[in-house]
Design an enzyme around this catalytic site. Structure first.
Site, PDB file in Angstrom:
ATOM      1  N   THR A   8       2.862   9.987  -2.431  1.00 22.99           N
ATOM      2  CA  THR A   8       2.629   8.552  -2.306  1.00 22.99           C
ATOM      3  C   THR A   8       3.838   7.745  -2.772  1.00 22.99           C
ATOM      4  OG1 THR A   8       1.645   8.470  -4.527  1.00 22.99           O
ATOM      5  CG2 THR A   8       0.141   8.809  -2.665  1.00 22.99           C
ATOM      6  N   ALA A  27       0.843  -1.197   0.000  1.00 23.11           N
ATOM      7  CA  ALA A  27       0.000   0.000   0.000  1.00 23.11           C
ATOM      8  C   ALA A  27       0.878   1.247   0.000  1.00 23.11           C
ATOM      9  CB  ALA A  27      -0.917  -0.007   1.224  1.00 23.11           C
ATOM     10  N   HIS A  28       0.255   2.375  -0.297  1.00 26.46           N
ATOM     11  CA  HIS A  28       0.942   3.663  -0.293  1.00 26.46           C
ATOM     12  C   HIS A  28       0.184   4.623   0.622  1.00 26.46           C
ATOM     13  CE1 HIS A  28       3.517   2.902  -3.938  1.00 26.46           C
ATOM     14  NE2 HIS A  28       2.592   1.966  -4.093  1.00 26.46           N
ATOM     15  N   PRO A  29       0.871   5.524   1.278  1.00 31.28           N
ATOM     16  CA  PRO A  29       0.183   6.479   2.164  1.00 31.28           C
ATOM     17  C   PRO A  29      -0.624   7.494   1.356  1.00 31.28           C
ATOM     18  CG  PRO A  29       2.494   7.049   1.967  1.00 31.28           C
ATOM     19  CD  PRO A  29       2.327   5.742   1.257  1.00 31.28           C
TER      20      PRO A  29
END
Length: 249
Positions: free
Chosen positions: A130, A122-124
């Site tokens: 990101t 996942a990415h923030p």
């Protein structure tokens, strides 16, 4: 020279694997390294690769599939062109072709269709960017801007027991898929799925539940997926009728 050396190492590993596990190897190019292979009736088909993993008996790894740092329990199957890494697969569960599974715990009696994708990271969404260049210690582009990971990219995904997942499903990292649930083909699951829910869509939403709440509690109290094989054989009749309109007995 390095290419030739790698080819030689691969060839030697194939020979060593065949000598050690010739009863289980059913094709060419099979490589098994630093792994514990237990029990009988295991099948490793052509060009399968097993590294740093534990394989129990009655397990099939089909052609062009890889298993890395994982556990395949007894009576499990991995389809063609699958990648299974840092994960566990419970007894009597199977994963169909072209699936990629990473950092996932899968329970017993699960039926997983082709093209499952889980554990991609996942990415923030609340950081300034990101891009992993800013939060990951891995040298993505040959260097890193931080010496420690500032964001958890790969949370563990949990798939319960007796889960049916349709074709080409994508599961976000870290979700929990409840016991007895069904994921419709093509769904993108971004949130936890309750026990015995049927979900579908992009993003996936609850369509309905398989049974009424009292029936779900009855099944959960039975906890049949933890029973041994002898109990399952003796009580196979319980699984061969419509229980939505009759008691489990």
């Amino acid at each position: 020279m390095s290419i030739l050396l790698n080819v030689l190492k691969r060839f030697i590993l194939i020979i060593v694997s065949y000598v050690r596990y010739y009863k289980s190897i059913k094709g060419t190019g099979v490589r098994i390294k630093k792994s514990q292979i237990d029990g009988n009736n295991n099948i490793f088909n052509s060009n399968s690769f097993v590294l740093a993993s534990k394989i129990y008996g009655n397990t099939t790894v089909n052609s062009n599939s890889i298993v890395i740092n994982s556990t395949l329990s007894e009576f499990t199957k991995l389809g063609v062109n699958c990648a299974f890494a840092n994960s566990t697969l419970g007894e009597f569960s199977y994963i169909n072709d072209s699936s990629n599974v990473n950092n996932t715990k899968i329970g017993r009696f699960c039926s997983i269709g082709p093209g499952l994708k889980v554990g991609y990271g996942a990415h923030p969404v609340n950081f300034l960017s990101t891009s992993p260049l800013f939060y990951s210690s891995k040298p993505w582009f040959g260097f890193a801007l931080t010496n420690k990971d500032e964001y958890e990219e790969h949370a563990t995904t949990v798939i319960g027991n007796d889960v049916w997942i349709g074709a080409n499903v994508f599961l976000m990292d870290g979700v929990t898929i409840g016991n007895g649930s069904i994921i419709a083909a093509g769904a993108v699951v971004t949130k936890d799925v309750p026990d015995y829910a049927i979900v579908g869509g992009v993003p996936a939403k609850i369509i309905k539940y398989r049974f009424v709440s009292d029936k779900i509690k009855e099944i959960q109290n039975l906890n049949w997926w933890d029973k041994d094989l002898e109990w399952l054989k003796k009580n196979a009749h319980l699984f061969q009728k419509d229980i939505s309109i009759s008691p489990i007995k």
